[in-house]
Scaffold this active site. Structure first.
Site, PDB file in Angstrom:
ATOM      1  N   ASN A 213       0.842  -1.207   0.000  1.00 28.53           N
ATOM      2  CA  ASN A 213       0.000   0.000   0.000  1.00 28.53           C
ATOM      3  C   ASN A 213       0.868   1.244   0.000  1.00 28.53           C
ATOM      4  OD1 ASN A 213       0.483   0.856   2.857  1.00 28.53           O
ATOM      5  ND2 ASN A 213      -0.353  -1.185   3.242  1.00 28.53           N
ATOM      6  N   LYS A 292       8.146 -17.391 -10.536  1.00 26.10           N
ATOM      7  CA  LYS A 292       7.322 -16.325 -11.107  1.00 26.10           C
ATOM      8  C   LYS A 292       6.130 -16.924 -11.868  1.00 26.10           C
ATOM      9  CE  LYS A 292       7.482 -12.406 -14.219  1.00 26.10           C
ATOM     10  NZ  LYS A 292       8.184 -11.740 -15.298  1.00 26.10           N
ATOM     11  N   PRO A 310      -2.754 -11.581  10.597  1.00 18.52           N
ATOM     12  CA  PRO A 310      -3.007 -11.359  12.023  1.00 18.52           C
ATOM     13  C   PRO A 310      -3.068  -9.865  12.303  1.00 18.52           C
ATOM     14  CG  PRO A 310      -0.729 -12.020  11.652  1.00 18.52           C
ATOM     15  CD  PRO A 310      -1.444 -12.157  10.339  1.00 18.52           C
ATOM     16  N   ASP A 311      -3.876  -9.465  13.284  1.00 20.13           N
ATOM     17  CA  ASP A 311      -3.916  -8.060  13.696  1.00 20.13           C
ATOM     18  C   ASP A 311      -2.864  -7.884  14.802  1.00 20.13           C
ATOM     19  OD1 ASP A 311      -4.507  -5.588  14.969  1.00 20.13           O
ATOM     20  OD2 ASP A 311      -6.440  -5.602  13.948  1.00 20.13           O
ATOM     21  N   ILE A 312      -1.771  -7.235  14.434  1.00 18.57           N
ATOM     22  CA  ILE A 312      -0.621  -7.127  15.351  1.00 18.57           C
ATOM     23  C   ILE A 312      -0.993  -6.322  16.583  1.00 18.57           C
ATOM     24  CG2 ILE A 312       1.773  -6.325  15.552  1.00 18.57           C
ATOM     25  CD1 ILE A 312       1.897  -6.690  12.423  1.00 18.57           C
ATOM     26  N   PHE A 332      -3.258   3.492  15.318  1.00 19.93           N
ATOM     27  CA  PHE A 332      -3.524   4.533  14.331  1.00 19.93           C
ATOM     28  C   PHE A 332      -4.682   4.092  13.455  1.00 19.93           C
ATOM     29  CE2 PHE A 332      -0.623   8.186  13.671  1.00 19.93           C
ATOM     30  CZ  PHE A 332       0.081   8.081  14.859  1.00 19.93           C
ATOM     31  N   LYS A 346     -12.781   1.895  16.130  1.00 21.04           N
ATOM     32  CA  LYS A 346     -11.525   1.121  16.049  1.00 21.04           C
ATOM     33  C   LYS A 346     -10.848   1.013  17.403  1.00 21.04           C
ATOM     34  CE  LYS A 346      -9.909   1.081  12.028  1.00 21.04           C
ATOM     35  NZ  LYS A 346      -9.365   1.454  10.739  1.00 21.04           N
ATOM     36  N   LYS A 350     -10.050  -2.578  18.988  1.00 20.02           N
ATOM     37  CA  LYS A 350      -8.660  -2.997  19.237  1.00 20.02           C
ATOM     38  C   LYS A 350      -8.339  -3.030  20.732  1.00 20.02           C
ATOM     39  CE  LYS A 350      -7.345  -2.377  14.739  1.00 20.02           C
ATOM     40  NZ  LYS A 350      -6.529  -3.148  13.834  1.00 20.02           N
TER      41      LYS A 350
HETATM   42  O1  C5P Z   1      -7.740  -2.297  11.304  1.00 18.81           O
HETATM   43  P1  C5P Z   1      -6.943  -1.158  10.827  1.00 18.81           P
HETATM   44  O2  C5P Z   1      -5.876  -1.547   9.852  1.00 18.81           O
HETATM   45  O3  C5P Z   1      -7.692   0.002  10.268  1.00 18.81           O
HETATM   46  O4  C5P Z   1      -6.251  -0.608  12.161  1.00 18.81           O
HETATM   47  C1  C5P Z   1      -5.208   0.268  12.162  1.00 18.81           C
HETATM   48  C2  C5P Z   1      -4.340   0.078  13.381  1.00 18.81           C
HETATM   49  O5  C5P Z   1      -4.114  -1.302  13.629  1.00 18.81           O
HETATM   50  C3  C5P Z   1      -2.958   0.643  13.181  1.00 18.81           C
HETATM   51  O6  C5P Z   1      -2.466   0.993  14.445  1.00 18.81           O
HETATM   52  C4  C5P Z   1      -2.200  -0.541  12.606  1.00 18.81           C
HETATM   53  O7  C5P Z   1      -0.796  -0.414  12.796  1.00 18.81           O
HETATM   54  C5  C5P Z   1      -2.776  -1.692  13.365  1.00 18.81           C
HETATM   55  N1  C5P Z   1      -2.830  -2.957  12.623  1.00 18.81           N
HETATM   56  C6  C5P Z   1      -2.054  -4.020  12.994  1.00 18.81           C
HETATM   57  N2  C5P Z   1      -2.157  -5.225  12.348  1.00 18.81           N
HETATM   58  C7  C5P Z   1      -3.023  -5.375  11.323  1.00 18.81           C
HETATM   59  C8  C5P Z   1      -3.839  -4.303  10.946  1.00 18.81           C
HETATM   60  C9  C5P Z   1      -3.721  -3.106  11.602  1.00 18.81           C
HETATM   61  O8  C5P Z   1      -1.233  -3.864  13.915  1.00 18.81           O
HETATM   62  N3  C5P Z   1      -3.102  -6.536  10.713  1.00 18.81           N
END
Ligand code: C5P
Length: 407
Positions: A213, A292, A310-312, A332, A346, A350
């Site tokens: 992105n 490739k 995974p959502d870190i 963020f 959010k 989170k």
């Molecule tokens: O869910 P979204 O991407 O909009 O959330 C944004 C926040 O979550 C940011 O702080 C981003 O660094 C964190 N994030 C993360 N892992 C992901 C998606 C988002 O840590 N897979």
């Protein structure tokens, strides 16, 4: 918050080839909002003209203690009383030895000696040949100058004008600027360990292609820099970005969300503050081809399937350290519209105490931004400013929160 804005600095140049970097430094200081009065020794004028420094600083340069422009003919008193700090860059071996002994046979050393020692700090950026630098006499002088309260900056390492290679180069202008910003920054995170994620992630489809992105990483890098300048020990986990590592920050480069999660889980055990600015890809191709993926000429397109990353941030926010309050987590949200509603939702999703909203399309890749700080009590707007200034504002805000001071 710009720590150099409105500061008045005496920039002293003693004789050395690094005088050319002082020109850049002067420009950078002015750009940061400081006013700069340049003072040069005779030897410095052999390397750089006073005309150049006058043009860059917008003020006539002082080179003599007998300068008749001062009504009382006491340039050493007047210049040193006006200053918020005296910065000598470059500081030659000879000039440092003169400082050490309290010598005062020309204007620059005279005003260093005459400065009010408790209110006007003296910062020196040494610059010399590697043998001169490692000579026991110089090292002894440095130790004594530090003991006398002089703020001695590090030296750089590398090729020297004399053709030799080693320690003793003056820091680059940008590095000295960073040190001066740190010097004037309140040390609100002294001793704290801060972990920051920044930039995009890259999710491979095959060895040469992937999805990513437009995040530039600039906001996260500015936050890492501001935290370090506020006294923190900072680790920056960075996705693929084209940015230099902020001075004094430990950087761990990663590519994919899975790599970023592993690096964060390894590093976060040391941290008291976790700031997730990275634009982590929501999905990755479920498999990355070993070779490739080739066009076969039939017009057929690859059939990609995705899996969720995974959502870190959410993972870290659920850890015992975060749940107990030992780790303060900041998220963020880059949105395109309805910032308050999305950022509020959010934050709850989170489970973080602070969520920072910004409008993605109007900040990606830019040097400025505007923030919306959302917590359990409500929201506070931080108006458009440079990412550097916003980062300092955010760090100050976070420091107040972890010290439980009302924000
Ligand atoms: O869910 P979204 O991407 O909009 O959330 C944004 C926040 O979550 C940011 O702080 C981003 O660094 C964190 N994030 C993360 N892992 C992901 C998606 C988002 O840590 N897979």
């Amino acid at each position: 918050m710009n720590t150099l804005a409105g500061k008045h600095l005496v920039l002293g140049l003693s004789g050395g080839i690094a005088c050319y970097k002082a020109a850049e430094l002067c420009r950078a200081l002015i750009k940061s909002g400081a006013t700069v009065q340049v003072v040069m020794t005779d030897a410095a004028t052999q390397f750089m003209t006073a005309v150049t420094m006058q043009a860059l600083s917008g003020r006539p340069v002082y080179t003599s203690q007998w300068d008749a422009r001062e009504g009382n003919n006491m340039a050493h008193i007047n210049l040193s009383r006006e200053a918020d700090a005296i910065v000598v860059a470059p500081a030659s071996a000879d000039f440092l030895s003169k400082l050490l002994h309290g010598g005062a046979d020309e204007l620059l050393s005279l005003l260093c000696l005459a400065r009010p020692i408790d209110s006007v700090p003296l910062i020196v950026a040494p610059a010399m040949n590697r043998e001169m630098w490692s000579n026991p006499a110089t090292q002894r002088n440095m130790a004594q100058l530090r003991a006398d309260g002089v703020h001695v900056l590090d030296v750089g390492q590398g090729d020297q004008a004399c053709g030799e290679t080693g320690d003793g180069r003056m820091l680059e202008a940008e590095e000295i600027l960073d040190e001066l910003q740190a010097f004037f920054t309140p040390q609100v995170l002294a001793g704290q360990q801060v972990l920051v994620t920044a930039g995009p992630t890259y999710e491979a489809m095959d060895p040469v292609r992937g999805i990513t992105n437009l995040s530039s990483g600039k906001m996260g890098f500015a936050i890492a820099r501001a935290a370090r300048q506020a006294g923190a020990l900072v680790t920056l986990v960075a996705g693929p970005v084209n940015l230099g590592t902020p001075r004094g920050v430990r950087r761990v480069d990663v590519r994919s969300a899975i790599d970023m999660l592993a690096a964060v889980q390894r590093e976060v055990t040391q941290a008291q503050i976790f700031i997730a600015t990275a634009a982590v890809a929501d999905w990755r191709p479920d498999t990355a081809a070993d070779q490739k993926i080739k066009k076969d000429g039939s017009g057929a397109t690859p059939q990609l399937a995705f899996v969720e990353n995974p959502d870190i941030l959410a993972t870290v926010a659920q850890s015992p350290a975060a749940q107990s309050g030992a780790l303060f987590c900041v998220g963020f949200a880059a949105e395109s519209h309805d910032l308050l509603a999305h950022a509020t939702a959010k934050r709850l999703r989170k489970q973080v105490p602070l969520l920072v909203g910004n409008i993605g399309p109007s900040t990606f890749g830019q040097d400025d931004n505007a923030l919306l700080l959302v917590d359990a009590q409500g929201a506070r707007e931080v108006p458009r400013a440079s990412k550097h200034d916003l980062a300092h504002e955010l760090i100050t805000d976070i420091a107040r929160r972890i010290q439980s001071v009302p924000v």
